[in-house]
Design a protein around this motif. Structure first.
Motif, short mmCIF file in Angstrom:
data_model
loop_
_atom_site.label_atom_id
_atom_site.label_comp_id
_atom_site.label_asym_id
_atom_site.label_seq_id
_atom_site.Cartn_x
_atom_site.Cartn_y
_atom_site.Cartn_z
N ALA A 100 6.96 2.75 12.86
CA ALA A 100 6.39 1.67 12.06
C ALA A 100 5.99 2.22 10.70
O ALA A 100 5.18 3.14 10.61
CB ALA A 100 5.18 1.10 12.77
N ARG A 101 6.57 1.70 9.68
CA ARG A 101 6.29 2.23 8.36
C ARG A 101 5.57 1.16 7.55
O ARG A 101 5.97 0.00 7.55
CB ARG A 101 7.60 2.58 7.68
N GLU A 102 4.52 1.55 6.88
CA GLU A 102 3.81 0.57 6.07
C GLU A 102 4.54 0.41 4.75
O GLU A 102 4.85 1.41 4.09
CB GLU A 102 2.39 1.07 5.82
N ARG A 103 4.83 -0.83 4.41
CA ARG A 103 5.58 -1.04 3.17
C ARG A 103 4.64 -1.24 2.01
O ARG A 103 3.59 -1.87 2.13
CB ARG A 103 6.47 -2.27 3.32
N GLY A 104 5.01 -0.68 0.89
CA GLY A 104 4.22 -0.86 -0.31
C GLY A 104 4.50 -2.21 -0.93
O GLY A 104 5.25 -3.03 -0.39
N SER A 105 3.88 -2.49 -2.04
CA SER A 105 4.14 -3.76 -2.71
C SER A 105 4.31 -3.47 -4.20
O SER A 105 3.96 -2.41 -4.67
CB SER A 105 2.96 -4.71 -2.50
N LEU A 106 4.85 -4.43 -4.90
CA LEU A 106 5.06 -4.23 -6.32
C LEU A 106 3.74 -4.31 -7.08
O LEU A 106 2.85 -5.08 -6.72
CB LEU A 106 6.04 -5.27 -6.86
N HIS A 107 3.63 -3.51 -8.09
CA HIS A 107 2.44 -3.50 -8.93
C HIS A 107 2.34 -4.84 -9.66
O HIS A 107 3.36 -5.40 -10.07
CB HIS A 107 2.57 -2.35 -9.93
N PRO A 108 1.12 -5.37 -9.83
CA PRO A 108 1.00 -6.67 -10.50
C PRO A 108 1.63 -6.69 -11.89
O PRO A 108 2.16 -7.72 -12.31
CB PRO A 108 -0.52 -6.89 -10.59
N VAL A 333 -5.35 1.82 -3.35
CA VAL A 333 -4.48 0.89 -2.60
C VAL A 333 -5.19 -0.41 -2.27
O VAL A 333 -4.54 -1.44 -2.07
CB VAL A 333 -3.93 1.51 -1.30
N ARG A 334 -6.51 -0.39 -2.20
CA ARG A 334 -7.22 -1.65 -1.90
C ARG A 334 -6.94 -2.68 -3.00
O ARG A 334 -6.81 -3.87 -2.76
CB ARG A 334 -8.73 -1.42 -1.80
N PHE A 335 -6.81 -2.16 -4.24
CA PHE A 335 -6.45 -3.05 -5.36
C PHE A 335 -4.98 -3.45 -5.24
O PHE A 335 -4.64 -4.64 -5.27
CB PHE A 335 -6.72 -2.35 -6.68
#
Ligand code: PHE
Length: 339
Positions: A100-108, A333-335
């Motif tokens: 299970a890999r946690e996926r990142g997200s795009l920067h705002p 990462v919370r942001f």
């Protein structure tokens, strides 16, 4: 005595293979070869022997010591090898098993930059990347910034070693390159990262993002600028946004304007975001100065154009209600997870 020595040798060689770890081996070695070890004790007795005896017994004792020492060393290597073999066997891991890999997200900033790009693509613009390192010429001279302008000062610009190079302080440093290298009509936006030697606070960072826009053709006027910016902002905020222009000074435009847009949150009534003014200060823009057009190898008698530049960070802050610019460059990462 020789018998005793030989017995010791036999005993040690027989015992060694029974030892299974390094600690036990070291302890045993100490029992035999250490200061008070068995062989050491035997060697001490040598001095009580007659010279003839000492010769033969001494020789046997030394031989035995060498043999034993070597055997210990060989044993140490074996134990180590066994240990590695064992670990290889037990600690095997199948790297092909999915996990299970946690996926990142795009920067705002990336998210809004893409939206901005999309709306300009729909209007027929090309998109170019800005350079982060550029020359003093492109960043200042080519866009009509006087030699004495305070922005060139150490205060604002990061000068690079080897004279003539700077970290881009504005995406306007791309204007000249685009004019010289692309054929008219030109319609382009150039998003990029810029750097200023400034103190960092909630609304300023020394590293931030800008989007430059440049349009050049025959008969381009301020109305085109107004339409373009209104369209983009209305796209970004999903509602009709109006803009207003105030006079502003930028050496590369004439006339130069500061553009504000009507607050999309209160529709101009006044709220916290627009500081109860109904308007949000947004960017610098204007009609491109004839000197800049000429420097771009075009004839200002034939061609005119507009340019604008806005801070992407600020747009993202307004769009998402982010209170502090420092979040963008921090790796919290919370942001980042909120987008
Ligand atoms: N380069 C200007 C700045 O960084 C913005 C700007 C771009 C103004 C184009 C006018 C025209 O402040």
């Amino acid at each position: 005595m020789i018998q005793q020595i030989q017995n010791l040798q036999i005993q040690v060689l027989a015992e060694l293979p029974n030892l299974t770890n390094e600690e036990a081996l070291i302890a045993y070695r100490n029992d035999i070869l250490g200061k008070a070890g068995e062989l050491t004790t035997i060697l001490k007795w040598l001095k009580d022997l007659t010279p003839e005896e000492r010769g033969t017994v001494g020789k046997a004792a030394n031989e035995t010591r060498d043999i034993i020492t070597e055997a210990f060393e060989a044993e140490r290597k074996r134990i180590k090898k066994d240990l590695i073999a064992k670990r290889l066997e037990t600690e095997q891991e199948d790297v092909t098993v999915p996990f299970a890999r946690e996926r990142g997200s795009l920067h705002p900033i990336t998210l809004v930059q893409r939206e901005v790009e999309d709306t300009f693509i729909r209007m027929g613009f090309d998109i170019y990347d800005a350079m982060e390192m550029t020359t003093e010429y492109l960043n200042f001279d080519a866009v009509n910034v006087p030699k004495t302008h305070p922005a060139r000062d150490m205060q604002d610009t990061f000068w690079l070693e080897g004279s003539g190079h700077v970290l881009a302080t504005q995406t306007s440093c791309m204007q000249n390159l685009i004019m010289r290298n692309k054929s008219t009509p030109i319609r382009a936006i150039i998003p990029g990262r810029v750097f200023r030697n400034e103190d960092v606070d909630a609304t300023h960072d020394n590293t931030f993002y800008q989007v430059e826009g440049i349009v050049i053709d025959k008969w381009i006027g301020i109305g085109h600028l107004k339409f373009t910016i209104t369209t983009m902002l209305s796209d970004i905020f999903w509602k009709e946004v109006t803009i207003r222009m105030r006079p502003g000074y930028f050496p590369f435009v004439e006339p130069g304007v500061e553009v504000d847009f009507s607050c999309p949150f209160c529709d101009g009534v006044g709220c916290k975001i627009c500081k109860h003014s109904g308007w949000i200060e947004f960017m610098g823009a204007g009609l491109i100065h004839p000197n800049v057009i000429r420097e771009g190898w075009l004839d200002p008698e034939v061609y005119s154009g507009f340019a604008f530049g806005f801070g992407l960070n600020r747009l993202v802050m307004i769009r998402y209600g982010i209170p502090d610019m420092r979040y963008f460059m921090s790796p919290d990462v919370r942001f980042l997870k909120q987008f």
